[in-house]
Design an enzyme around this catalytic site. Structure first.
Site, short mmCIF file in Angstrom:
data_model
loop_
_atom_site.label_atom_id
_atom_site.label_comp_id
_atom_site.label_asym_id
_atom_site.label_seq_id
_atom_site.Cartn_x
_atom_site.Cartn_y
_atom_site.Cartn_z
N GLY A 1 -12.87 43.46 41.85
CA GLY A 1 -12.49 43.74 43.22
C GLY A 1 -13.37 44.76 43.90
O GLY A 1 -14.46 45.04 43.45
N HIS B 1 -18.18 43.53 47.53
CA HIS B 1 -19.32 43.82 48.40
C HIS B 1 -20.20 42.57 48.44
O HIS B 1 -19.84 41.54 47.83
CB HIS B 1 -20.08 45.05 47.90
CG HIS B 1 -20.45 45.00 46.45
ND1 HIS B 1 -21.34 44.09 45.94
CD2 HIS B 1 -20.04 45.75 45.38
CE1 HIS B 1 -21.48 44.27 44.64
NE2 HIS B 1 -20.69 45.26 44.28
N HIS C 1 -20.86 40.64 45.15
CA HIS C 1 -19.79 39.72 44.74
C HIS C 1 -19.77 38.48 45.65
O HIS C 1 -19.60 37.35 45.18
CB HIS C 1 -18.41 40.39 44.88
CG HIS C 1 -18.22 41.62 44.04
ND1 HIS C 1 -18.06 42.87 44.59
CD2 HIS C 1 -18.14 41.78 42.70
CE1 HIS C 1 -17.88 43.75 43.61
NE2 HIS C 1 -17.93 43.12 42.46
N GLY D 1 -23.37 38.20 37.84
CA GLY D 1 -24.53 38.81 38.49
C GLY D 1 -25.51 39.38 37.45
O GLY D 1 -25.10 39.96 36.45
N GLN D 2 -26.79 39.21 37.73
CA GLN D 2 -27.84 39.79 36.85
C GLN D 2 -27.81 41.31 36.88
O GLN D 2 -28.45 41.97 36.07
CB GLN D 2 -29.24 39.37 37.34
CG GLN D 2 -29.49 37.90 37.37
CD GLN D 2 -30.17 37.41 36.11
OE1 GLN D 2 -30.19 38.09 35.09
NE2 GLN D 2 -30.72 36.22 36.17
N LYS D 3 -27.09 41.86 37.87
CA LYS D 3 -26.92 43.32 37.95
C LYS D 3 -26.44 43.85 36.58
O LYS D 3 -26.87 44.90 36.13
CB LYS D 3 -25.89 43.62 39.04
CG LYS D 3 -25.19 44.94 38.95
CD LYS D 3 -25.94 45.99 39.72
CE LYS D 3 -25.38 47.38 39.55
NZ LYS D 3 -23.96 47.49 39.42
N ASP D 4 -25.55 43.09 35.96
CA ASP D 4 -25.06 43.44 34.63
C ASP D 4 -25.77 42.53 33.63
O ASP D 4 -25.16 41.62 33.06
CB ASP D 4 -23.54 43.27 34.58
CG ASP D 4 -22.85 44.18 35.58
OD1 ASP D 4 -22.60 45.33 35.26
OD2 ASP D 4 -22.59 43.72 36.72
N SER E 1 -19.65 48.68 43.42
CA SER E 1 -18.40 49.25 43.94
C SER E 1 -18.41 50.77 43.78
O SER E 1 -17.68 51.47 44.46
CB SER E 1 -17.21 48.67 43.19
OG SER E 1 -17.20 47.28 43.33
N ARG E 2 -19.23 51.27 42.86
CA ARG E 2 -19.25 52.72 42.61
C ARG E 2 -20.15 53.48 43.59
O ARG E 2 -20.09 54.70 43.62
CB ARG E 2 -19.68 53.00 41.17
CG ARG E 2 -18.65 52.54 40.13
CD ARG E 2 -19.05 52.95 38.73
NE ARG E 2 -17.96 52.76 37.78
CZ ARG E 2 -17.86 51.74 36.93
NH1 ARG E 2 -18.78 50.80 36.91
NH2 ARG E 2 -16.84 51.65 36.10
P1 AMP Z 1 -17.60 43.81 38.93
O1 AMP Z 1 -16.57 43.68 40.00
O2 AMP Z 1 -18.44 45.03 39.06
O3 AMP Z 1 -17.06 43.60 37.55
O4 AMP Z 1 -18.62 42.61 39.17
C1 AMP Z 1 -18.19 41.28 39.20
C2 AMP Z 1 -19.38 40.37 39.15
O5 AMP Z 1 -20.21 40.65 40.28
C3 AMP Z 1 -20.25 40.60 37.90
O6 AMP Z 1 -20.71 39.35 37.45
C4 AMP Z 1 -21.37 41.45 38.43
O7 AMP Z 1 -22.57 41.31 37.70
C5 AMP Z 1 -21.53 40.89 39.84
N1 AMP Z 1 -22.20 41.87 40.69
C6 AMP Z 1 -21.85 43.17 40.88
N2 AMP Z 1 -22.74 43.79 41.69
C7 AMP Z 1 -23.68 42.86 42.00
C8 AMP Z 1 -24.86 42.88 42.78
N3 AMP Z 1 -25.29 43.97 43.40
N4 AMP Z 1 -25.56 41.73 42.89
C9 AMP Z 1 -25.15 40.60 42.26
N5 AMP Z 1 -24.05 40.52 41.50
C10 AMP Z 1 -23.32 41.63 41.37
#
Ligand code: AMP
Length: 288
Positions: free
Chosen positions: A30, A33, A36, A151-154, A190-191
């Site tokens: 959640g 941004h 997501h 996301g490749q972010k992680d 989100s942080r």
């Molecule tokens: P999170 O809510 O942080 O657990 O992220 C949910 C999904 O969104 C995960 O697959 C993340 O890798 C992806 N995600 C988070 N930030 C980004 C970003 N800046 N660009 C692309 N994908 C993202």
């Protein structure tokens, strides 16, 4: 059309009523941004139904991490999803109303992927990836989606999940999408909202340093770039704010070796009280 479920049982009943394979899953915690939303948009474009899960998973937070403080903004998240072009497609938001909805009291299982989880974030967050794989396995089982978007972010998370999917024969295609960034180059997270104005500027050191290494690797062979890269890594190693900065084989997160074709340059930097991560993929060449 968009429908919202807070009850896992009601969600499951609805999911089982859908007679189609055209279902995409986007797991999130959640506070949505544009990063997501890029995953959700891709799923909408490729599937008739998109399941977005919104759940802050306690299993993936360590005891001294920010689980309590993690931003929970369900109403605004649903509004953001509603504002997307849905055009005849359907979005199902699963936002369980409590942890017990997803992990009932008698829940006893942990899914754990070996080796890949020992390095980078796994080294400094010991149980983090077990928490991730356990929740994602459960979400896969609930959603039964033919495609799942991450996301490749992680970057490490994507590799760990791909491994789990292959090892446990989970019938979903894992699709990884590029990092969505702010104009400054800061990877969206989100942080980021915890950062002050000056913190946001300081945070650019993360993407800046990673890109500097990437540029060196594009300009020179791995051996030639190595000396300058080691200088950068040494400076970082002495800097308390950096959790890690590493150049690893992008396929398996092992040390670069003669078979490595592409590296991931991955870093984690603590700015103020916020730990940020970023990475960049770069093809490498060798001097003959
Ligand atoms: P999170 O809510 O942080 O657990 O992220 C949910 C999904 O969104 C995960 O697959 C993340 O890798 C992806 N995600 C988070 N930030 C980004 C970003 N800046 N660009 C692309 N994908 C993202």
């Amino acid at each position: 059309m968009i429908s919202l479920f807070n009850s896992v049982n009601e969600f499951t009943e609805y999911r089982n009523s859908l007679a189609t394979d055209s279902i995409g899953l986007v797991p999130t915690m959640g506070n949505l941004h544009d990063g997501h939303l890029s995953l959700i948009k891709k799923s909408i474009s490729e599937n008739q139904y998109t399941i977005v899960t919104i759940f802050v998973n306690p299993l993936q937070f360590g005891p001294n991490e920010d689980f309590d403080k993690y931003p929970r903004t369900l109403t605004a998240d649903v509004e953001k999803i509603k504002s997307l072009k849905i055009e005849g497609k359907e979005i199902i938001v699963l936002a369980p109303s409590s942890v017990n909805e997803i992990f009932p009291k008698n829940f006893k299982t942990t899914i754990s992927v070996k080796d890949l989880t020992n390095t980078l974030c796994g080294a400094s967050r010991p149980d983090h990836f077990d928490g991730v794989t356990t929740i994602v396995y459960r979400l896969f089982a609930l959603a039964k989606a033919s495609k799942s978007y991450f996301g490749q972010k992680d970057y490490q998370q994507v590799l760990v999940i791909r491994r789990m999917v292959e090892d446990l024969l989970i019938p979903t295609e894992v699709i990884a999408l590029p990092i969505n960034r702010e104009e400054s180059g800061l990877a969206r997270s989100s942080r980021n909202q915890f950062l002050s104005e000056s913190g946001r500027v300081e945070a650019l050191e993360l993407s800046g340093t990673i890109l500097k290494i990437s540029r060196l690797l594009k300009e020179k062979s791995f051996q030639e770039a190595g000396i300058e890269i080691n200088d950068i890594l040494e400076v970082v190693l002495r800097d308390q704010r950096w959790d890690y900065l590493e150049v690893l084989d992008a396929e398996n997160l092992e040390a670069v070796n003669i078979n490595t074709q592409q590296v991931v340059i991955a870093g984690a930097l603590k700015i103020e009280e916020t730990r940020l991560i970023d990475n960049h993929l770069t093809k490498i060449s060798y001097a003959r």
